[in-house]
Design a protein around this motif. Structure first.
Motif, short mmCIF file in Angstrom:
data_model
loop_
_atom_site.label_atom_id
_atom_site.label_comp_id
_atom_site.label_asym_id
_atom_site.label_seq_id
_atom_site.Cartn_x
_atom_site.Cartn_y
_atom_site.Cartn_z
N ASP A 297 7.17 -80.28 -42.11
CA ASP A 297 7.44 -79.57 -43.36
C ASP A 297 6.96 -80.32 -44.60
N HIS A 298 6.32 -81.46 -44.42
CA HIS A 298 5.72 -82.11 -45.58
C HIS A 298 4.57 -81.29 -46.16
N THR A 299 4.05 -80.36 -45.35
CA THR A 299 2.96 -79.51 -45.83
C THR A 299 3.45 -78.20 -46.44
N ARG A 300 4.75 -77.98 -46.45
CA ARG A 300 5.26 -76.73 -47.00
C ARG A 300 4.91 -76.63 -48.49
N VAL A 301 4.42 -75.49 -48.89
CA VAL A 301 4.10 -75.27 -50.30
C VAL A 301 5.39 -74.91 -51.03
N MET A 302 5.71 -75.70 -52.04
CA MET A 302 6.93 -75.52 -52.80
C MET A 302 6.70 -74.49 -53.91
N PRO A 303 7.77 -74.03 -54.58
CA PRO A 303 7.60 -73.06 -55.67
C PRO A 303 6.63 -73.50 -56.75
N SER A 304 6.46 -74.79 -56.92
CA SER A 304 5.53 -75.30 -57.94
C SER A 304 4.08 -75.03 -57.58
N GLY A 305 3.81 -74.72 -56.30
CA GLY A 305 2.45 -74.57 -55.83
C GLY A 305 1.91 -75.80 -55.15
N TYR A 306 2.63 -76.92 -55.25
CA TYR A 306 2.25 -78.15 -54.57
C TYR A 306 3.01 -78.28 -53.26
N THR A 307 2.47 -79.08 -52.34
CA THR A 307 3.17 -79.32 -51.09
C THR A 307 4.36 -80.24 -51.32
N ALA A 308 5.26 -80.24 -50.34
CA ALA A 308 6.48 -81.04 -50.46
C ALA A 308 6.16 -82.52 -50.61
N ILE A 309 5.21 -83.04 -49.84
CA ILE A 309 4.90 -84.46 -49.92
C ILE A 309 4.32 -84.81 -51.29
N GLU A 310 3.56 -83.89 -51.87
CA GLU A 310 3.02 -84.14 -53.21
C GLU A 310 4.13 -84.19 -54.24
N GLU A 311 5.09 -83.28 -54.15
CA GLU A 311 6.21 -83.30 -55.09
C GLU A 311 7.02 -84.58 -54.94
N TYR A 312 7.25 -85.00 -53.70
CA TYR A 312 8.05 -86.20 -53.46
C TYR A 312 7.37 -87.44 -54.04
N ILE A 313 6.10 -87.60 -53.75
CA ILE A 313 5.37 -88.77 -54.25
C ILE A 313 5.29 -88.74 -55.77
N ASN A 314 5.10 -87.56 -56.33
CA ASN A 314 5.02 -87.46 -57.79
C ASN A 314 6.34 -87.85 -58.44
N GLU A 315 7.43 -87.51 -57.83
CA GLU A 315 8.73 -87.92 -58.37
C GLU A 315 8.89 -89.44 -58.32
#
Length: 334
Positions: A297-315
């Motif tokens: 599920d790290h590849t799931r596209v989140m409501p932002s349009g980014y994948t989950a792993i991208e959102e996590y790393i960005n945070e």
């Protein structure tokens, strides 16, 4: 990300710190690059590029077949649509940066201990905004903040405003029109292009370039403080801390000054629990409706349009930036 290759005696003509020639649609953010022999950051014919909040440090003075090359960043010829903002260029002879073709936005960068700040080093064309940058003289050579070299191609125009020059004994202050200032070395007194190439109003690239997002622009001296505190890979390591100390003391010299332990000054933390080893902490996955037992599920596209792993790393990156902002506020007594 920290990119610092140690020259191995190979082809110095192509030994760059990082090379993205002929690439397009590229953003580098909070990256520290150093020790390039040919170019520290090579974007030779790259299009649609943003380089932001990064440090481009200490290019090498040996290893190139042409002799000392120690250059910062090049884009062009035939590179287009580039934004370079809130970066530190330190300990380079030239190309801080070198951009040949507009539309180009060069704003809120800091250049320390360089001979040439902005140059072309190829035929120049198009429109350039050069706004809110700081140029600080160092000990290795004289300072020439702007030099519009190369032949003039189609539509060549420059808008310059609020560029701060710190060259004690010659000129210290803000420059809006460098053609009218006497601080330049006499041989470059006309910047190699007549004042007819100067634009009196800033170019609106948001109107002219589809998808362009305007950069939040600070006053040059405010940008200088922000860049020195926050640019580059965070937290700052021994290499960048050394360069920042050079800026503060007005010392240092050109050349790739490698260090034995690149982890010096960095304290490893404790990795959070990650049961499915997908790179995201279990607690974060639960907070965001993901399954800590599902490694896919790290590849799931989140409501932002980014994948989950991208959102996590960005945070995680955002937390480091916030820490740097807090340290800057404390230093300023806010």
């Amino acid at each position: 990300m920290r990119v610092r290759p140690v020259f191995d005696g190979s082809d110095g003509a192509q030994f760059d710190g990082a090379q993205f020639s002929l690439n397009s649609r590229l953003i580098l953010d909070h990256v520290s690059i150093a020790w390039g022999v040919d170019e520290t950051l090579d974007l030779y014919e790259a299009d649609d590029v943003t380089i932001q909040w990064s440090t481009i440090e200490s290019s090498a003075t040996t290893g190139h077949p042409e002799g000392a090359h120690n250059y910062g960043l090049i884009n062009g010829p035939d590179g287009h649509r580039i934004t370079i903002h809130h970066n530190l260029f330190a300990h380079h002879k030239a190309r801080c940066p070198a951009v040949a073709n507009g539309p180009a936005d060069i704003r809120n960068n800091v250049a320390y201990n360089v001979r040439h700040g902005f140059v072309h080093h190829n035929q120049a064309s198009g429109q350039f905004n050069i706004v809110g940058n700081a140029y600080i003289k160092g000990p290795s050579d004289q300072l020439i903040p702007f030099y519009f070299d190369g032949s003039a191609g189609a539509g060549l125009k420059y808008f310059l405003a609020d560029n701060y020059i710190d060259d004690p004994g010659k000129f210290t202050g803000v420059v809006d029109n460098p053609w009218q200032r006497p601080y330049l070395h006499p041989s470059f007194s006309r910047l190699n292009k007549p004042e007819s190439h100067r634009a009196t109003t800033q170019f609106n690239f948001a109107r002219d370039v589809p998808g362009y997002t305007p950069v939040t622009t600070h006053r040059a001296q405010d940008a200088q403080r922000l860049v020195l505190a926050q640019a580059g890979a965070l937290p700052h390591d021994v290499v960048t801390k050394g360069v920042l100390a050079n800026v503060a003391r007005r010392d240092g010299a050109w050349g790739a000054r490698t260090v034995r332990n690149l982890m010096e000054g960095l304290t490893p933390g404790t990795a959070p629990t990650d049961a499915d080893r997908d790179g995201m902490a279990d607690a974060w996955e639960r907070e965001h409706g993901l399954n800590p037992s599902n490694a896919g599920d790290h590849t799931r596209v989140m409501p932002s349009g980014y994948t989950a792993i991208e959102e996590y790393i960005n945070e995680l990156a955002g937390a480091l930036i916030s820490e740097a902002e807090g340290s800057l506020a404390m230093d300023q007594g806010d």
